[in-house]
Design an enzyme around this catalytic site. Structure first.
Site, PDB file in Angstrom:
ATOM      1  N   VAL A 174       0.576  -1.021  -0.269  1.00 23.79           N
ATOM      2  CA  VAL A 174      -0.112  -0.201  -0.204  1.00 23.79           C
ATOM      3  C   VAL A 174       1.051   1.384  -0.292  1.00 23.79           C
ATOM      4  CG1 VAL A 174      -1.887   1.264   1.304  1.00 23.79           C
ATOM      5  CG2 VAL A 174      -1.827  -1.044   1.476  1.00 23.79           C
TER       6      VAL A 174
ATOM      7  N   GLY B  19       3.743   1.948 -19.598  1.00 24.14           N
ATOM      8  CA  GLY B  19       3.802   1.027 -19.205  1.00 24.14           C
ATOM      9  C   GLY B  19       2.916   0.929 -16.917  1.00 24.14           C
TER      10      GLY B  19
ATOM     11  N   GLU C 170      -2.500  -2.207 -16.781  1.00 22.73           N
ATOM     12  CA  GLU C 170      -1.619  -3.481 -17.225  1.00 22.73           C
ATOM     13  C   GLU C 170      -2.580  -4.310 -18.961  1.00 22.73           C
ATOM     14  OE1 GLU C 170       0.139  -5.897 -16.284  1.00 22.73           O
ATOM     15  OE2 GLU C 170       0.400  -4.479 -13.789  1.00 22.73           O
TER      16      GLU C 170
ATOM     17  N   LYS D 257      -5.494  -1.860  -1.491  1.00 21.41           N
ATOM     18  CA  LYS D 257      -4.810  -0.485  -0.063  1.00 21.41           C
ATOM     19  C   LYS D 257      -5.997  -1.047   0.677  1.00 21.41           C
ATOM     20  CE  LYS D 257      -2.254   0.085  -4.634  1.00 21.41           C
ATOM     21  NZ  LYS D 257      -1.583   1.251  -5.430  1.00 21.41           N
TER      22      LYS D 257
ATOM     23  N   ASP E   3      -7.720  -1.855  -7.442  1.00 24.15           N
ATOM     24  CA  ASP E   3      -7.144  -1.807  -6.753  1.00 24.15           C
ATOM     25  C   ASP E   3      -6.719  -1.114  -5.479  1.00 24.15           C
ATOM     26  OD1 ASP E   3      -3.145  -1.708  -7.156  1.00 24.15           O
ATOM     27  OD2 ASP E   3      -4.230  -0.090  -7.094  1.00 24.15           O
TER      28      ASP E   3
END
Length: 582
Positions: free
Chosen positions: A376, A428, A431, A446, A442
């Site tokens: 995190v 980059g 994904e 976290k 995501d």
């Protein structure tokens, strides 16, 4: 050295890096990790640096070749160049690992000395200017050895003068200690290179230090520290132990010398490659098993790689570092390692969020350490901040996904979401399947970990309300900018008066001057609200190879020091019965 100012809200530590640890350009990453260790422990840092090893001598020789018997005031202008160069390099190294750092030259901080041009003594500092920089940065890097001068303009402080610089900054800024980082982990009663059983001073007085540390610490620095009651620590990079110099009687002890740790590294992607690099820089501490990867042919053959988890985990490793991604399979490997007593470090937020209870139960059963600072915030030490405020946290809010920062910035420029996602993938930042970031999964992972750490409450990620960037109205980001606002994906969790927890991830309009509004690309920003009404800001790079690798490696070094502590406890327990019989 009259003290004139109040110390900043966070404890302030002065770290000094001399030429014994800054030998070549490649030494700056290790020095940066040492600074980061103190930042994540909740300290503000003034890092005082010397020139690279041999550079000052080379400059002095150059001055003699070009200028002959030139006035010392002219020589000082050249001799100081090494420190200015070194300070800039240190700040750059800190920036790479995500630490908010800046550098200040002597004229920018009113650093003034008096005396001879090549052997002056420090007299004044604009402490307020340095502390103002520390308000917006975690680290201020300054060159040692040099200062301004009323007559000569520029002077140096004599051989070893960076030690004096560090003590002076500690005195004027009310720092609680100055730690001199050397190539030895303290002051020894005799040369440890000649006698491997030499005792090290755990504590000693200033007078004893002046006698015992000849050539290790500048004498002027010791006298200045004694006059101003500045506590000095002599330590090496990453060391748990040190010699403390203060108004204390001498006390010697045998230094702890643990064996190398056998390390299993599971995963060698962007972050894993960074961690591997850090591990390889400390062959004195770590011995690597074959590294687990999906395709060994894609990696350079600097170490052994394997596709077999059993081979990677062979030999009962002391430490397992997991950077595979996914949730269930990594958690299975980690639980097994923890039950067998291995220390475990991971940056896998999905595994920690989904299998939090199982992982901690296995750690307790195996009496092992489980660390996941990189999971995190990456290089932003949010979990450490929450831990320091344990029992006092009432709310946490943060921008915790760098991909969404990038996408929202592009939407503000008028791009379509699909176009912005394609660019992020090419760079980059995203994904192949961007839904984990775009749809808030995501950030929810976290946030679930933060809820457990802050409030001790289990809140599965799937129960956290999430709003996707796909739900934004066309042009919303541009409209917000036109009003002086920015759109950010913000995760929030709070403890309500009835003891319940609320948590959500949504896209919000924030005023341009809001503390969270300035996060760009991989930067993460958090605000932690405590029960006293204070707000603690935690900023740093939340993704990328080096910031996340720095957080992971900091956990690795914590594990190494924890094992040394365990060794010390075992040795003390073994000695205790003998002492009782005596």
């Amino acid at each position: 050295m009259e003290k004139q100012v109040q110390a900043p809200a966070k404890p302030l530590c002065v770290l000094k890096f001399g030429s014994s640890v800054l030998g070549v350009e490649g030494d700056y990453p290790a020095a940066a990790l040492e600074v980061y260790r103190h930042v994540r422990a909740g300290e503000k840092v003034v890092a005082v640096v010397s020139a690279l090893d041999g550079q000052t001598d080379a400059l002095l020789n150059q001055a003699e070749r070009v200028g002959g018997d030139a006035p010392h005031a002219l020589v000082a202008r050249l001799a100081r160049v090494g420190e200015l160069h070194s300070a800039a390099l240190m700040a750059l190294a800190l920036s790479r690992v995500g630490v908010r750092a800046c550098t200040m030259d002597p004229n920018e901080m009113g650093l003034v000395a008096e005396g001879e041009a090549l052997d002056s003594n420090l007299m004044d500092l604009d402490a307020a200017a340095v502390l103002a920089k520390l308000d917006s940065h975690d680290v201020v890097v300054v060159p040692g050895f040099t200062a301004g001068h009323a007559e000569y303009g520029v002077v140096t402080l004599g051989r070893g003068g960076t030690d004096l610089s560090a003590v002076f900054f500690a005195a004027r800024l009310n720092a609680h200690r100055v730690r001199l980082i050397k190539d030895v982990d303290g002051v020894y009663a005799e040369d440890p290179a000649k006698n491997p059983y030499a005792e090290r001073y755990a504590e000693m007085s200033y007078a004893e230090a002046a006698e015992a540390s000849s050539g290790l610490i500048q004498p002027k620095a010791i006298l200045a520290a004694e006059k101003e009651n500045v506590l000095i620590e002599i330590a090496s990079l990453g060391a748990a132990e040190c010699t403390t110099i203060a108004h204390r009687p001498a006390r010697k002890a045998m230094p702890l010398r643990g064996d190398k740790l056998r390390v299993a590294l599971l995963g060698c992607g962007a972050v894993g490659a960074g961690v591997l690099s850090f591990l390889q820089e400390r062959p004195d501490l770590f011995e690597l098993n074959p590294v687990l990867v999906r395709d060994p042919s894609r990696h350079e053959e600097k170490v052994r790689f394997t596709v077999d988890a059993n081979e990677a985990l062979a030999g009962q490793p002391d430490l397992v570092v997991e950077l595979l991604g996914g949730a269930d399979y990594p958690a299975e490997l980690l639980c097994s390692a923890l039950r067998e007593g291995a220390q475990v470090v991971t940056a896998n937020k999905a595994a920690v969020a989904k299998h939090y209870d199982a992982l901690h139960a296995c750690a307790e059963a195996g009496e092992a350490l489980l660390a996941y600072s990189g999971a995190v915030g990456g290089g932003a030490p949010i979990l450490e901040t929450v831990a320091r405020l344990k029992g006092r946290v009432v709310a946490v809010e943060g921008v915790m996904n760098g991909t969404c920062n990038f996408l929202l910035d592009r939407l503000g420029e008028g791009r379509e979401l699909d176009e912005a996602v394609a660019e992020a993938q090419a760079l980059g930042f995203a994904e192949a399947d961007p839904s984990v970031d775009v749809d808030g999964h995501d950030a929810a992972d976290k946030l679930a970990v933060l809820v457990r750490e802050a409030f001790g409450v289990a809140l599965p990620p799937e129960r956290i309300v999430r709003r996707s960037l796909r739900d934004l109205a066309p042009g919303a980001a541009r409209e917000a900018l036109a009003r002086g606002e920015v759109l950010k994906q913000v995760g929030r969790c709070a403890l309500l008066s009835d003891g319940s927890i609320v948590a959500e991830v949504r896209v919000e309009r924030l005023p341009g001057d809001h503390p969270l509004a300035g996060a760009r690309n991989e930067e993460n920003r958090f605000l932690v609200h405590d029960s006293d009404g204070a707000v603690h800001e935690v900023f740093g790079k939340g993704a990328g190879r080096w910031p996340t690798a720095a957080a992971v490696f900091a956990d690795v070094m914590d594990a190494q020091r924890a094992l040394l502590d365990r060794l010390e406890a075992q040795e003390s327990a073994a000695v205790a019965p003998v002492l009782m019989r005596a």
